[in-house]
Design an enzyme around this catalytic site. Structure first.
Site, mmCIF file in Angstrom:
data_model
loop_
_atom_site.group_PDB
_atom_site.id
_atom_site.type_symbol
_atom_site.label_atom_id
_atom_site.label_comp_id
_atom_site.label_asym_id
_atom_site.label_seq_id
_atom_site.Cartn_x
_atom_site.Cartn_y
_atom_site.Cartn_z
ATOM 1 N N LYS A 69 0.839 -1.197 0.000
ATOM 2 C CA LYS A 69 0.000 0.000 0.000
ATOM 3 C C LYS A 69 0.873 1.245 0.000
ATOM 4 O O LYS A 69 1.974 1.250 0.568
ATOM 5 C CB LYS A 69 -0.908 0.032 1.237
ATOM 6 C CG LYS A 69 -2.153 0.900 1.049
ATOM 7 C CD LYS A 69 -3.139 0.257 0.097
ATOM 8 C CE LYS A 69 -4.435 1.069 -0.014
ATOM 9 N NZ LYS A 69 -5.424 0.367 -0.859
ATOM 10 N N ASP A 98 -6.846 4.767 -5.275
ATOM 11 C CA ASP A 98 -7.465 4.540 -3.975
ATOM 12 C C ASP A 98 -8.127 5.855 -3.561
ATOM 13 O O ASP A 98 -8.473 6.673 -4.436
ATOM 14 C CB ASP A 98 -6.411 4.080 -2.951
ATOM 15 C CG ASP A 98 -7.031 3.413 -1.728
ATOM 16 O OD1 ASP A 98 -7.220 4.115 -0.724
ATOM 17 O OD2 ASP A 98 -7.335 2.211 -1.782
ATOM 18 N N SER A 147 -12.196 1.087 -11.366
ATOM 19 C CA SER A 147 -12.613 -0.223 -10.875
ATOM 20 C C SER A 147 -13.888 -0.148 -10.044
ATOM 21 O O SER A 147 -14.350 -1.167 -9.518
ATOM 22 C CB SER A 147 -11.499 -0.828 -10.012
ATOM 23 O OG SER A 147 -11.278 -0.031 -8.855
ATOM 24 N N THR A 190 -21.659 12.766 3.512
ATOM 25 C CA THR A 190 -21.424 14.162 3.910
ATOM 26 C C THR A 190 -21.553 15.115 2.736
ATOM 27 O O THR A 190 -21.558 16.321 2.921
ATOM 28 C CB THR A 190 -20.022 14.314 4.516
ATOM 29 O OG1 THR A 190 -19.043 13.891 3.549
ATOM 30 C CG2 THR A 190 -19.877 13.471 5.773
ATOM 31 N N MET A 220 -14.695 5.281 4.751
ATOM 32 C CA MET A 220 -13.415 4.938 5.365
ATOM 33 C C MET A 220 -13.569 3.746 6.303
ATOM 34 O O MET A 220 -14.679 3.384 6.697
ATOM 35 C CB MET A 220 -12.862 6.147 6.125
ATOM 36 C CG MET A 220 -12.603 7.353 5.240
ATOM 37 S SD MET A 220 -11.313 7.078 4.002
ATOM 38 C CE MET A 220 -9.850 7.279 5.001
ATOM 39 N N ALA A 238 -15.745 -0.775 2.224
ATOM 40 C CA ALA A 238 -14.643 -0.114 2.919
ATOM 41 C C ALA A 238 -13.565 -1.116 3.315
ATOM 42 O O ALA A 238 -13.861 -2.277 3.611
ATOM 43 C CB ALA A 238 -15.168 0.611 4.156
#
Length: 371
Positions: free
Chosen positions: A79, A119, A150, A207, A241, A262
């Protein structure tokens, strides 16, 4: 985050860098290359400390190792995290390009032992910029020979996971069930559409006012941010998240199942155990959200056709069936069962990384390993 938590990370490699010109800091973590070159997206966000950025990269890299293994993809887990000096929407285009170029240099110096893709706060256009410097990137735009976003395939995979989980939990089909989607980004909104088409009643939360306006126009019911974890539903779908469900939330969450896109949905190990004890069926996120990996790695690295990607994505439900069966036979929670299944596949894969692969693995070499 405590210092000992950073030092005790047991992955293979951590690369860090700070760029004075932009104020951005960079982390690349390779959790495992046992099955092949590490792969994982590039996340750009603000962090309270550099230690938090390191920790986030480590947890996400570990999840990618599990995802690749449990999905039978010939790559390991890694990552990238870019710790931004300001919110992404406040960074000037020229500064952002400089940040991406520095990141691409970091990726390229790893010689193909790590591949990255989009990401949080990065997209196909950003991958095109990375590709100007390094070949070890997927998720490029179709104009640059990539597979594009994706998001749609990720949504499709989570939808398959949701159907399989509902059936296993004894809820039947999605028709008539109440599904609460937290986060209406590209994946969450796509999942909402698929679930609604299957007859589910959608509750949604976000949000962003424009996303909520879309949801209301589509006939979905909006739930306030503060009420998400206390609103009764049949299936809770966290698509924003990670770290949404900790032990306290797990003990009170008014849902029969949890199936979302998530990463790292569970904030701690105990949360999975508590959900299990309460009879809340949890679809491990690294199984449910693997559709994105099938799309990006499958199309751009392994040379799969669109039909093959679709077929592999539809089998996510079959993988979950294995997870649920193992959990029941061993009397353990589903998160632990999925990790056991992934580790078994790593240990029995019988794949050794030869010197040529480690030195400079190309797309064709990785394809050969997949055969």
């Amino acid at each position: 985050m405590r210092l000992d938590e950073t030092l005790c990370w047991d992955g293979e490699l951590t690369v860090t860098r700070h760029d004075r010109e932009t104020g951005a800091s960079f982390v690349i973590r390779l959790d495992s290359t046992r099955l092949g070159p590490a792969a994982g997206g590039t996340r750009a966000a603000q962090y309270a400390s550099f230690g938090e950025a390191l920790d986030d990269a480590g947890r996400l890299a570990g999840a990618m190792t599990l995802k690749m293994a449990v999905s039978n993809l010939p790559m390991g887990g890694g990552k990238s995290v870019i710790a931004l000096p300001a919110p992404r929407n406040e960074i000037a285009p020229g500064t952002w390009k400089r940040i991406l170029t520095v990141h691409a240099e970091n990726v390229d110096k790893l010689g193909g032992n790590y591949w990255t893709g989009p990401d949080v706060n990065t997209n196909s256009s950003d991958m095109d910029i990375l590709n100007d410097t390094t070949e070890f990137v997927f998720g490029r735009s179709t104009a640059r020979g990539g597979a594009g976003s994706s998001a749609l395939n990720t949504s499709s995979g989570v939808f398959e996971a949701m159907k399989a989980t509902a059936a296993h939990r004894g809820l039947g089909t999605l028709d008539g069930l109440t599904v609460l989607v937290q986060g209406l980004g590209a994946v969450g909104s796509g999942l909402a559409v698929l679930a609604s088409q299957a007859g589910a009643r959608l509750l949604v939360s976000d949000t962003d006012s424009e996303r909520l306006a879309w949801a209301r126009q589509a006939g979905h019911t909006v739930v306030g941010i503060d009420a998400v974890l206390s609103t009764p539903c049949d299936i809770f779908a966290p698509c924003a998240m990670g770290g949404v469900i900790d032990s306290a939330v797990a003990g009170e969450l008014p849902a029969s199942a949890v199936v979302g896109a998530a990463n790292n949905v569970l904030a701690d190990v105990e949360a999975g155990t508590i959900l299990h004890q309460r009879g809340v069926l949890y679809a491990p996120d690294f199984v449910a959200n693997a559709g994105g990996a099938f799309h990006l790695v499958g199309r751009e690295v392994l040379g799969w056709s669109e039909e093959t990607v679709g077929a592999r994505t539809r089998r996510i439900g079959d993988t979950l069936a294995e997870v649920y069966s193992l959990a029941e036979s061993e009397g353990i929670d589903t998160d632990r069962a999925a990790r056991i299944l992934a580790r078994r596949r790593i240990e029995t894969a019988g794949i050794s990384v030869d010197s040529k692969m480690r030195a400079r693995p190309t797309r064709s070499l990785v394809r050969d390993r997949a055969r």
